[in-house]
Design an enzyme around this catalytic site. Structure first.
Site, PDB file in Angstrom:
ATOM      1  N   GLU A 153       0.845  -1.265   0.055  1.00 23.30           N
ATOM      2  CA  GLU A 153       0.001   0.008  -0.210  1.00 23.30           C
ATOM      3  C   GLU A 153       0.859   1.322   0.108  1.00 23.30           C
ATOM      4  O   GLU A 153       0.491   2.346  -0.538  1.00 23.30           O
ATOM      5  CB  GLU A 153      -0.932  -0.078   1.178  1.00 23.30           C
ATOM      6  CG  GLU A 153      -2.245  -1.109   1.189  1.00 23.30           C
ATOM      7  CD  GLU A 153      -1.973  -2.238   1.587  1.00 23.30           C
ATOM      8  OE1 GLU A 153      -0.615  -2.396   1.890  1.00 23.30           O
ATOM      9  OE2 GLU A 153      -2.568  -3.425   1.682  1.00 23.30           O
ATOM     10  N   PHE A 211     -11.409  -8.076  13.178  1.00 23.87           N
ATOM     11  CA  PHE A 211     -10.327  -8.534  12.376  1.00 23.87           C
ATOM     12  C   PHE A 211     -10.119  -7.300  11.293  1.00 23.87           C
ATOM     13  O   PHE A 211     -10.977  -6.974  10.714  1.00 23.87           O
ATOM     14  CB  PHE A 211     -10.840 -10.041  11.557  1.00 23.87           C
ATOM     15  CG  PHE A 211      -9.487 -10.082  10.587  1.00 23.87           C
ATOM     16  CD1 PHE A 211      -8.403 -10.422  11.269  1.00 23.87           C
ATOM     17  CD2 PHE A 211      -9.799  -9.994   9.194  1.00 23.87           C
ATOM     18  CE1 PHE A 211      -7.248 -10.853  10.172  1.00 23.87           C
ATOM     19  CE2 PHE A 211      -8.780 -10.673   8.408  1.00 23.87           C
ATOM     20  CZ  PHE A 211      -7.409 -10.836   8.832  1.00 23.87           C
ATOM     21  N   GLN A 212      -8.899  -6.919  11.225  1.00 25.28           N
ATOM     22  CA  GLN A 212      -8.484  -5.987  10.627  1.00 25.28           C
ATOM     23  C   GLN A 212      -9.107  -4.509  10.634  1.00 25.28           C
ATOM     24  O   GLN A 212      -9.443  -3.678   9.875  1.00 25.28           O
ATOM     25  CB  GLN A 212      -8.272  -6.336   9.025  1.00 25.28           C
ATOM     26  CG  GLN A 212      -7.371  -7.573   8.824  1.00 25.28           C
ATOM     27  CD  GLN A 212      -7.141  -7.536   7.123  1.00 25.28           C
ATOM     28  OE1 GLN A 212      -7.893  -7.590   6.485  1.00 25.28           O
ATOM     29  NE2 GLN A 212      -5.817  -7.892   6.729  1.00 25.28           N
ATOM     30  N   LYS A 219     -17.855  -1.560   5.325  1.00 28.04           N
ATOM     31  CA  LYS A 219     -18.211  -2.734   4.283  1.00 28.04           C
ATOM     32  C   LYS A 219     -19.863  -2.778   4.109  1.00 28.04           C
ATOM     33  O   LYS A 219     -20.333  -3.049   3.148  1.00 28.04           O
ATOM     34  CB  LYS A 219     -17.836  -4.175   4.926  1.00 28.04           C
ATOM     35  CG  LYS A 219     -17.695  -5.160   3.752  1.00 28.04           C
ATOM     36  CD  LYS A 219     -16.777  -6.340   4.421  1.00 28.04           C
ATOM     37  CE  LYS A 219     -16.625  -7.326   3.062  1.00 28.04           C
ATOM     38  NZ  LYS A 219     -15.907  -8.629   3.353  1.00 28.04           N
ATOM     39  N   MET A 259      23.667  10.151   3.030  1.00 26.98           N
ATOM     40  CA  MET A 259      23.549  11.435   3.851  1.00 26.98           C
ATOM     41  C   MET A 259      23.828  11.406   5.320  1.00 26.98           C
ATOM     42  O   MET A 259      24.459  12.182   5.909  1.00 26.98           O
ATOM     43  CB  MET A 259      22.163  11.995   3.559  1.00 26.98           C
ATOM     44  CG  MET A 259      22.048  13.414   3.948  1.00 26.98           C
ATOM     45  SD  MET A 259      23.086  14.427   3.381  1.00 26.98           S
ATOM     46  CE  MET A 259      22.119  15.286   1.970  1.00 26.98           C
TER      47      MET A 259
END
Lengths: 184, 575
Positions: B65, B127-128, B177, B490
């Site tokens: 993602e 869940f999630q 959902k 750097m």
């Protein structure tokens, strides 16, 4: 120089906006002294009263960053002398001790407190005033069987009429310019 | 034909659809034809609806993602349009956060759509499930949780409006959902106003007048321009302004390419690794005119010794930028496309030749002490600068340069000569390593006719190299250059300069990058010798498909000039 500033924020009445507002303070590591939220005079518009002890330079930046939030309509800050403000403290005191020390009359006559409720063992006393006055009563009650207390945040109205009028105009204008969406 | 009819219908006619399909139809109504994302449980209904619209709305499946959101950022920065990204709930949503924060600080318009668990499960540690609204609140311009299908069109309309109006930024819409499964009478009307939100402050004619007066009487005026010029599509107005007033202009990192590098009034880049003259002379100008920039600490160095002698005019669309870091005498609020027009009318035609010469004199010093040794090094090892210059020359200055974060980023931005706007895409404010590869993919997919060159360090490349898979799958012809010094360069440079060379956790033992590319079906080559450079870069640019060129550069080379942290800009070091 740090002073108490009262920040008044007019916002939409949406879920989560409190988070968004407080995160403006959190990210600058600023502690909010008190915070009160309520409806406002204008239906559908929410009002936050936030007390912050900081410098004027910081409060100016905070107010602009608050106003930058999409759902904030207006944010302003004022010094204590530009507002009329009040806080409330509720005290739970033992009835026995109150009777023993003849507290009730002193509370009402000297301290301008009110008795809200008397139960078998305790009574609830209400004091509204500036923080210092309420704290003064707190110290007075401590030796006399103070069982519990709770303080509210500050509520405050802005003194300068013109400014208030402008604010309301702005809010009204925003309200009229409502978008054509089914929700906002 | 049927598809076109459906799309037309999606904008005009009322139709009964699922919430999921309403998401897709809303995107089409906003003329989105490309989005980036990654499916998962809580967003599956939208992905299912997408299946029927694949022709009209192309979805790029990234490998993470974070890759999706950086790709959307690259797309937005290259095209000027809103980047759209979609992810599932929980880890899908949290993986977007780095990109959201990056887009917020770099003012990139994004609409992020995340799936959420069913509304009856909210707050139950389902869940999630993650509270992405709270998590993303401090780094989104606006966010909103949709729990009913009928809210979807208006929420997305508002999201697109807010993301791209005023000072652009990322917006997140979290859709439960059940809202995706629910039914809605779909009807779309684009959002044109949000009552609590004023994207462009009104222009104050008095401020324009005061600014013009200051500019007209200035002896040593100096313009600093930032990405606001690009975001406001004000490149022409900006050029007219500096050309009429004859004022030397220096760019922030994100302002690069708003004005061609070779414009006679372009005096280079500001900031920690910017050019010598602009940094030095910031503390000698008498009027500082900041346009669409925000006085980042990497630009200002020590604020108490920053341009204290100068009167400051600040043109910005965001009122909260005024006096945030630098005290301003004349704030000019508004979209700089408009304010610059007014200002240009109000100022006198002038030239500041002698003052401009001072910049050129510093250029000469920088050229002798820094640029010449970087571009024509005496040692056998390749420098980053010569690689960048070679790419820039062979691409005729026309490529979009996408960079990651670190030494290579500073060198690439310093040594690239830009000809056209929106040609520099980099993670400026947040400094997100791993940004480059997916951002370059997004930029290429958004502007397929432009050459897109991704310049990445060996460290940053390994943060998102999985997106080689997306490049492979989409056949996006991104040209990738890894400037490999086997160090987090750097950080190592700072360790060398400020931590007595204690190279704590900065040396990298790297894999065979060419073999990795090969595994993804991407042609690659690795070079070490100067004699190979021109031909290898030419081969890369001539290649029709994606190509990875690894260039081994000096391990312990440093980027100069440098304004050390806490120093004043005029204490800029050349070595």
């Amino acid at each position: 120089m740090c002073k108490d500033f009262t920040i008044t924020v007019f916002t939409e009445d949406h879920i989560g906006l409190l988070n968004r507002i407080t995160s403006v303070f959190t990210r600058r590591h600023l502690n909010i002294e008190s915070l009160n939220t309520s409806e406002s005079q204008i239906p559908g518009i929410h009002r936050f009263t936030i007390v912050l002890n900081t410098t004027e330079e910081i409060v100016q930046k905070i107010v602009l960053q608050l106003e930058k939030q999409v759902e904030v309509i207006k944010a302003v800050y004022h010094l204590d002398e530009e507002t009329v403000f009040q806080e409330i403290t509720l005290f739970k005191v033992s009835v026995e001790q109150a009777a023993q020390h003849n507290l009730v009359e002193r509370l009402i006559r000297d301290k301008n407190a009110r008795i809200l409720s008397v139960e078998q063992d305790f009574m609830i006393i209400e004091k509204t005033g500036h923080k210092a006055e309420n704290d003064d009563l707190l110290e007075f009650l401590r030796p006399f069987g103070l069982i519990d207390y709770v303080k509210s945040g500050r509520v405050s109205l802005i003194k300068p009429d013109e400014e208030l009028k402008n604010l309301h105009e702005l809010v009204n204008e925003a309200k009229q310019a409502n978008n054509n969406q089914s929700f906002n | 034909m049927q598809m076109e009819a459906t799309i037309a219908q999606s904008v005009s006619e009322k139709v009964k659809t699922s919430g999921a399909e309403a998401v897709i139809r809303s995107l089409l109504a906003e003329k989105v034809d490309l989005l980036f994302g990654y499916p998962g449980g809580a967003i599956m209904p939208v992905y299912d609806a997408l299946f029927h619209y694949q022709q009209a709305l192309k979805h790029v499946l990234t490998r993470h993602e974070q890759g999706a959101i950086h790709a959307a950022q690259g797309y937005a920065r290259a095209t000027g349009k809103v980047g759209v990204v979609m992810a599932t709930s929980g880890p899908g949503a949290t993986n977007l956060i780095t990109g959201i924060a990056d887009a917020m600080i770099d003012s990139t318009p994004l609409v992020c759509i995340t799936g959420q668990v069913g509304s009856h499960l909210l707050g139950t540690d389902a869940f999630q499930e993650t509270d992405i609204i709270s998590i993303s609140m401090p780094c989104t311009k606006w966010n909103f949780q949709v729990t009913k299908a009928e809210e979807i069109p208006a929420a997305l309309a508002k999201a697109f409006y807010i993301a791209q109006s005023g000072r652009p930024g990322p917006v997140l819409i979290d859709i439960t959902k059940d809202a995706q499964f629910g039914e809605v009478e779909f009807e779309y009307s684009p959002c044109q106003n949000v009552r609590s939100y004023k994207p462009e402050p009104p222009i104050n004619p008095e401020a324009i007048e005061q600014a013009a007066e200051l500019i007209n009487s200035a002896k040593r005026p100096f313009v600093l321009f930032g990405q606001g010029v690009i975001l406001g599509q004000a490149e022409e107005e900006f050029k007219s302004f500096i050309e009429k007033t004859g004022i030397p202009a220096a760019s922030t990192l994100l302002g690069l390419s708003a004005l061609p590098t070779d414009h006679p009034l372009n005096v280079g880049m500001l900031g920690m690794h910017g050019n010598y003259g602009p940094n030095k002379l910031t503390n000698e100008c008498d009027v500082l005119i900041a346009i669409g920039m925000r006085f980042d600490d990497r630009v200002t160095g020590d604020l108490s010794r920053y341009a204290v002698q100068a009167k400051v005019i600040h043109l910005d669309i965001d009122p909260s930028e005024i006096n945030k870091n630098v005290k301003v005498q004349v704030p000019v609020l508004g979209n700089c496309k408009e304010t610059l027009k007014h200002l240009t009318q109000a100022v006198k035609r002038k030239s500041h030749q002698a003052w401009l010469e001072q910049f050129r004199a510093y250029d000469q010093i920088e050229h002798e002490q820094v640029i010449e040794p970087e571009l024509k090094p005496l040692g056998p090892e390749l420098t980053m600068g010569e690689v960048i210059r070679q790419v820039n020359e062979l691409a005729r200055g026309e490529a979009i340069l996408v960079t990651d974060v670190g030494q290579h980023q500073m060198v690439a931005c310093r040594y690239t000569h830009f000809k056209q706007t929106k040609s520099n895409i980099t993670s400026g404010g947040l400094g997100t390593m791993g940004f480059c590869l997916p951002a370059a993919l997004g930029a290429k997919l958004g502007t397929p006719d432009r050459e897109v060159v991704a310049v990445i360090g060996d460290g940053g490349f390994q943060m998102t190299l999985q997106e080689l898979g997306t490049i492979f799958q989409t056949k996006a012809a991104v040209k990738i250059i890894i400037l490999n010094n086997s160090f987090l360069g750097m950080v190592r440079q700072w360790q060398q300069l400020f931590f007595d060379k204690r190279y704590s956790s900065t040396e990298m033992v790297n894999p065979d990058f060419v073999k990795i590319a090969e595994g993804y079906g991407i042609k690659g080559r690795s070079i070490k010798q100067r004699s190979q450079l021109k031909e290898a870069v030419a081969e890369m640019l001539d290649h029709k498909e994606s190509y990875l060129l690894e260039v081994h550069v000096g391990k312990e080379d440093n980027v100069f000039p440098m304004v050390p942290t806490g120093a004043s800009v005029s204490d800029v070091r050349l070595s």
